[in-house]
Design a protein around this motif. Structure first.
Motif, short mmCIF file in Angstrom:
data_model
loop_
_atom_site.label_atom_id
_atom_site.label_comp_id
_atom_site.label_asym_id
_atom_site.label_seq_id
_atom_site.Cartn_x
_atom_site.Cartn_y
_atom_site.Cartn_z
N TYR A 1 0.83 -1.19 0.00
CA TYR A 1 0.00 0.00 0.00
C TYR A 1 0.87 1.25 0.00
CZ TYR A 1 -3.91 -3.03 1.40
OH TYR A 1 -4.88 -3.99 1.46
N PRO B 1 0.94 5.79 -1.60
CA PRO B 1 0.52 6.80 -2.57
C PRO B 1 0.98 6.44 -3.98
CG PRO B 1 1.50 7.82 -0.63
CD PRO B 1 1.76 6.35 -0.52
N ARG C 1 -4.32 1.62 -2.73
CA ARG C 1 -4.78 2.12 -1.43
C ARG C 1 -5.99 1.30 -0.97
NH1 ARG C 1 -2.83 7.03 0.37
NH2 ARG C 1 -1.87 8.44 -1.14
N HIS D 1 -9.40 1.08 1.65
CA HIS D 1 -10.27 2.08 2.28
C HIS D 1 -11.04 1.52 3.47
CE1 HIS D 1 -13.76 0.45 0.05
NE2 HIS D 1 -14.50 1.08 0.94
N GLU E 1 -3.50 5.30 -9.93
CA GLU E 1 -3.56 4.83 -8.55
C GLU E 1 -4.82 3.97 -8.43
OE1 GLU E 1 -2.49 7.06 -4.66
OE2 GLU E 1 -4.62 7.46 -5.01
N LEU F 1 -7.65 2.10 -6.02
CA LEU F 1 -8.33 2.12 -4.73
C LEU F 1 -9.19 0.87 -4.63
CD1 LEU F 1 -9.25 3.62 -2.12
CD2 LEU F 1 -11.05 4.69 -3.51
N ALA G 1 -8.86 7.55 1.90
CA ALA G 1 -7.74 6.72 1.46
C ALA G 1 -6.49 7.56 1.24
CB ALA G 1 -8.12 5.97 0.19
N ALA G 2 -6.67 8.75 0.64
CA ALA G 2 -5.52 9.61 0.38
C ALA G 2 -4.87 10.09 1.67
CB ALA G 2 -5.95 10.81 -0.46
N GLY H 1 -4.41 8.24 4.14
CA GLY H 1 -3.77 7.08 4.75
C GLY H 1 -4.61 6.38 5.79
N THR I 1 -8.14 4.02 6.97
CA THR I 1 -9.08 3.01 6.54
C THR I 1 -10.39 3.21 7.28
OG1 THR I 1 -8.16 1.49 8.19
CG2 THR I 1 -7.36 1.28 5.92
#
Length: 419
Positions: free
Chosen positions: A115, A117, A121, A123, A202, A204, A392-393, A395, A397
């Motif tokens: 995981y 950036p 990612r 969530h 990216e 998700l 998610a951005a 960091g 959950t």
């Protein structure tokens, strides 16, 4: 960078099994015992026999899945492609408001990354039990038997759209009325275009966090380079017009025989929320503006309520140090202030569903209260995709069952060999 590739899929020979509809199934984690029986009655080759395996007394279910998979290959029920391909999936479905939508996805092999950036990612939080189950199944079968559903920051569907002009390879109409159509895309030029389009994307994870963490564990366990460094994903663009998110409502049990807990909940809600009586038709808060807005009903009073968070002081105190994107989530507000704060639930209580359950529709909520299985319900609004991305951005959950992406990606369309 996302490494997205075509792959030589193992898949059903539809001339041997009748139709994809007979052998496909919902994801393993939404199938109960009765539905498993129904799916196998439809076809003895239904994917649940290997993706949700059961074995006799003293037998290992994972070894059973591996044995059945090998047998189906020997008998020609399943066959392995010689050449790599991508698989284009279109899902036509009806939303709760009656509107029709089509969501698009590309089934592909994607390199497993840690995981971070610009890569992959998560969530939602995961639990150890399902991860062990999926890892044991992967070890035994050496295949990904169901895809992870991931959202991409760039849209590659236009690259495969031309390949969907003809008749689909397979088609399924499921119990929800969703029509799933699948095309095998063999053109190497399209493969190269999709790989290039998604190289900077990216990803998700929308659905399948346990399967992705299983893929990471399996990659590390085997070591080195090879097919085990990739996993099967269904990739949908974040701006796909057919992408929608529905809420998962919370149900409470253990209140009927605990007057002290009932009183604590009632007083706690009065302290934290503005409470308004509403008609039954207004129980659903979808479309309501504001922070921390919920529908509420219990089996004792049976009066629909609208709850609105009075202020964020207690919330910000309890979530000090957490990003603002997380602190403004309805699901985080409910978990923090009500489940943990008022009712004193622990992370383990929530993970193990001690005193809490979930429902995906208002009729399901009301049926659960009327049956006596649960005594109170909080009805949530859908979490916007924008909020999912922001959390998610940051960091973070989200709490379990924060999102319900509909429709689900079926299992049994294709399998990804890992050796």
């Amino acid at each position: 960078m996302a490494d997205v590739r075509p792959f030589p899929a193992l898949h059903y020979d539809l001339t041997r099994v009748g139709s994809l509809e007979d052998v496909a199934a919902p994801p393993y984690d939404v199938i109960d015992a009765a539905q498993r029986v129904q799916l196998l009655a439809r076809s003895p080759f239904n994917v649940v026999e290997i993706d949700l395996p059961q074995a006799g007394p003293g037998e290992d279910p994972y070894a059973h899945a591996a044995s059945v998979l090998e047998e189906w290959e020997r008998e020609g029920i399943l066959r392995q492609d010689r050449e790599p391909a991508l698989w284009a999936l279109a899902q036509e479905y009806t939303a709760p408001d009656g509107s029709r939508h089509t969501r698009h996805a590309i089934l592909a092999r994607v390199r497993v990354e840690d995981y971070g950036p610009g890569r992959v990612r998560p969530h939602e939080r995961t639990q150890p039990g399902p991860k062990k189950d999926r890892l044991d199944l992967t070890r035994a079968t050496r295949h990904n038997l169901s895809p992870i559903f991931s959202l991409t920051s760039t849209d590659a569907w236009p690259r495969v759209d031309s390949a969907t002009a003809g008749e689909p390879w397979g088609e399924v109409t499921d119990e929800d009325g969703t029509v799933h159509r699948v095309w095998r895309v063999a053109n190497p030029d399209i493969h190269a275009a999709v790989t290039a389009e998604l190289a900077g994307a990216e990803l998700l994870i929308a659905d399948g966090h346990h399967r992705y963490e299983t893929a990471r564990a399996y990659r590390d366990e085997i070591g080195g380079e090879g097919p085990h460094c990739y996993t099967l994903m269904a990739l949908t663009a974040l701006d796909d017009p057919g992408l929608t998110v529905f809420p998962t409502h919370r149900l409470l049990s253990g209140l009927a025989d605990d007057a002290e807990k009932r009183e604590r909940l009632r007083e706690g809600l009065r302290e934290l929320f503005e409470i308004e009586e509403v008609g039954d038709d207004d129980l659903d808060p979808a479309g309501e503006l504001g922070l921390g807005v919920f529908g509420y009903v219990d089996s004792h009073h049976k009066q629909a309520m609208r709850l609105r968070l009075k202020d964020t002081a207690e919330l910000d105190r309890m979530l000090e140090g957490r990003p603002e994107a997380y602190r403004r989530l309805d699901v985080a507000i409910l978990e923090t202030l009500v489940l943990k704060g008022i009712l004193g639930m622990s992370e383990d209580d929530i993970a193990e569903k001690r005193g809490i359950g979930y429902a995906k529709s208002i009729p399901e909520v009301m049926a659960s209260l009327e049956s006596g299985e649960y005594e109170a319900a909080f009805v949530l609004r859908p979490t916007p995709i924008k909020q999912v991305r922001e959390v998610a951005a940051a960091g973070e959950t989200m709490p379990p069952k924060s999102t319900y992406f509909f429709p689900k990606i079926l299992s049994g369309i294709v399998f990804n060999p890992l050796s």
